[in-house]
Design a protein around this motif. Sequence first.
Motif, PDB file in Angstrom:
ATOM      1  N   GLU A  51       0.820  -1.216   0.000  1.00  0.00           N
ATOM      2  CA  GLU A  51       0.000   0.000   0.000  1.00  0.00           C
ATOM      3  C   GLU A  51       0.855   1.269   0.000  1.00  0.00           C
ATOM      4  O   GLU A  51       0.371   2.355  -0.333  1.00  0.00           O
ATOM      5  CB  GLU A  51      -0.931   0.016   1.219  1.00  0.00           C
ATOM      6  N   THR A  52       2.132   1.133   0.379  1.00  0.00           N
ATOM      7  CA  THR A  52       3.012   2.306   0.435  1.00  0.00           C
ATOM      8  C   THR A  52       3.398   2.816  -0.952  1.00  0.00           C
ATOM      9  O   THR A  52       3.997   3.889  -1.065  1.00  0.00           O
ATOM     10  CB  THR A  52       4.308   1.986   1.210  1.00  0.00           C
ATOM     11  N   ILE A  53       3.062   2.052  -1.984  1.00  0.00           N
ATOM     12  CA  ILE A  53       3.395   2.473  -3.353  1.00  0.00           C
ATOM     13  C   ILE A  53       2.880   3.887  -3.626  1.00  0.00           C
ATOM     14  O   ILE A  53       3.538   4.688  -4.301  1.00  0.00           O
ATOM     15  CB  ILE A  53       2.797   1.483  -4.379  1.00  0.00           C
ATOM     16  N   ALA A  54       1.714   4.191  -3.072  1.00  0.00           N
ATOM     17  CA  ALA A  54       1.105   5.503  -3.315  1.00  0.00           C
ATOM     18  C   ALA A  54       1.880   6.638  -2.663  1.00  0.00           C
ATOM     19  O   ALA A  54       1.729   7.803  -3.058  1.00  0.00           O
ATOM     20  CB  ALA A  54      -0.336   5.503  -2.796  1.00  0.00           C
ATOM     21  N   ALA A  89      13.102   5.357   4.110  1.00  0.00           N
ATOM     22  CA  ALA A  89      12.171   5.773   5.163  1.00  0.00           C
ATOM     23  C   ALA A  89      10.832   5.058   5.024  1.00  0.00           C
ATOM     24  O   ALA A  89      10.224   4.647   6.022  1.00  0.00           O
ATOM     25  CB  ALA A  89      11.971   7.282   5.115  1.00  0.00           C
ATOM     26  N   ILE A  90      10.388   4.890   3.785  1.00  0.00           N
ATOM     27  CA  ILE A  90       9.093   4.242   3.548  1.00  0.00           C
ATOM     28  C   ILE A  90       9.226   2.717   3.561  1.00  0.00           C
ATOM     29  O   ILE A  90       8.537   2.023   4.315  1.00  0.00           O
ATOM     30  CB  ILE A  90       8.500   4.694   2.200  1.00  0.00           C
ATOM     31  N   TYR A  91      10.131   2.220   2.724  1.00  0.00           N
ATOM     32  CA  TYR A  91      10.252   0.771   2.551  1.00  0.00           C
ATOM     33  C   TYR A  91      10.790   0.074   3.804  1.00  0.00           C
ATOM     34  O   TYR A  91      10.238  -0.938   4.250  1.00  0.00           O
ATOM     35  CB  TYR A  91      11.151   0.464   1.355  1.00  0.00           C
ATOM     36  N   MET A  92      11.862   0.627   4.369  1.00  0.00           N
ATOM     37  CA  MET A  92      12.426   0.002   5.559  1.00  0.00           C
ATOM     38  C   MET A  92      11.477   0.117   6.743  1.00  0.00           C
ATOM     39  O   MET A  92      11.401  -0.782   7.584  1.00  0.00           O
ATOM     40  CB  MET A  92      13.777   0.627   5.899  1.00  0.00           C
ATOM     41  N   GLY A  93      10.739   1.222   6.796  1.00  0.00           N
ATOM     42  CA  GLY A  93       9.765   1.368   7.873  1.00  0.00           C
ATOM     43  C   GLY A  93       8.710   0.282   7.825  1.00  0.00           C
ATOM     44  O   GLY A  93       8.458  -0.411   8.820  1.00  0.00           O
ATOM     45  N   ASP A 118      18.624  12.324  -0.721  1.00  0.00           N
ATOM     46  CA  ASP A 118      18.572  11.676  -2.029  1.00  0.00           C
ATOM     47  C   ASP A 118      17.391  10.713  -2.076  1.00  0.00           C
ATOM     48  O   ASP A 118      16.673  10.525  -1.084  1.00  0.00           O
ATOM     49  CB  ASP A 118      19.889  10.954  -2.338  1.00  0.00           C
ATOM     50  N   ALA A 119      17.192  10.103  -3.237  1.00  0.00           N
ATOM     51  CA  ALA A 119      16.047   9.210  -3.425  1.00  0.00           C
ATOM     52  C   ALA A 119      16.126   7.990  -2.513  1.00  0.00           C
ATOM     53  O   ALA A 119      15.097   7.490  -2.044  1.00  0.00           O
ATOM     54  CB  ALA A 119      15.966   8.770  -4.889  1.00  0.00           C
ATOM     55  N   ILE A 120      17.340   7.516  -2.252  1.00  0.00           N
ATOM     56  CA  ILE A 120      17.516   6.340  -1.404  1.00  0.00           C
ATOM     57  C   ILE A 120      16.982   6.593   0.005  1.00  0.00           C
ATOM     58  O   ILE A 120      16.358   5.719   0.616  1.00  0.00           O
ATOM     59  CB  ILE A 120      19.004   5.929  -1.335  1.00  0.00           C
TER      60      ILE A 120
END
Length: 240
Positions: free
Chosen positions: A58-61, A83-87, A76-78
């Motif tokens: 769901e975080t794709i959005a 922050a989103i993916y690792m969270g 940077d983008a990483i």
Amino acid sequence: MVFVLILGGIIGIINKIGAFDAGIAALSKRTKGKEFLLVTLVFLLTTLGGTTFGLAEETIAFYPILMPIFLVSGFDAITCIAAIYMGSSIGTMFSTVNPFSVVIASNVAGINFTNGLMYRIIVLSLGSLITLVYMYYYAKKVRLNPKASLVYEDENAIHERFLKSYDIESKVEFTIRRKIVLLIFALAFPIMIWGVARDGWWFEEMSTLFLADAILIMIFSGLSEKDCVNTFIAGAADLV
């Protein structure tokens, strides 16, 4: 699958009325001068989502919404992706009350889902702390020396894609309507957790809950009936 589609539709409507944008803009404004606090808050919110209801795809959005804000803040983008993916990954990995893993597995095993809860909270906290520390040093290194970024070679392309039409001076007002919509969205999750843990809800009940949540959000969104339906369908399609 129906549950995921409904959730995607809800996210589509929330994005349509700019509630996520406004909320994140307000958060960014409050953290001005303390930019890593923004990273921390995004990480903690996605971690909370992961550990409580399995927030993942769901975080794709959130990526296209947050990426410009992170970039103009000097990250940077990483850093944004982390922050989103690792969270969400840390949260789902160390699920505490996630009904899709912990609660269901506990019910199958014939034990209370609160068994081992304190241990899960401890390892979740440790995992989050270790990840945040690593992210802090990486983000600090990149802000001091952009060439240290793992995606430095693609920096121009990334900025071109996400900042080309982004107006740093634009202000998305965090109106009462947008606050109410986000509140309605957020309240559905503790209700879902309660239902799964207390009454053994499964996908039918959870889908019904979020469908009702979607209808309430449509009512308060201020969109026309046609816009609501079309936006809901488009949002659901994004998660297919």
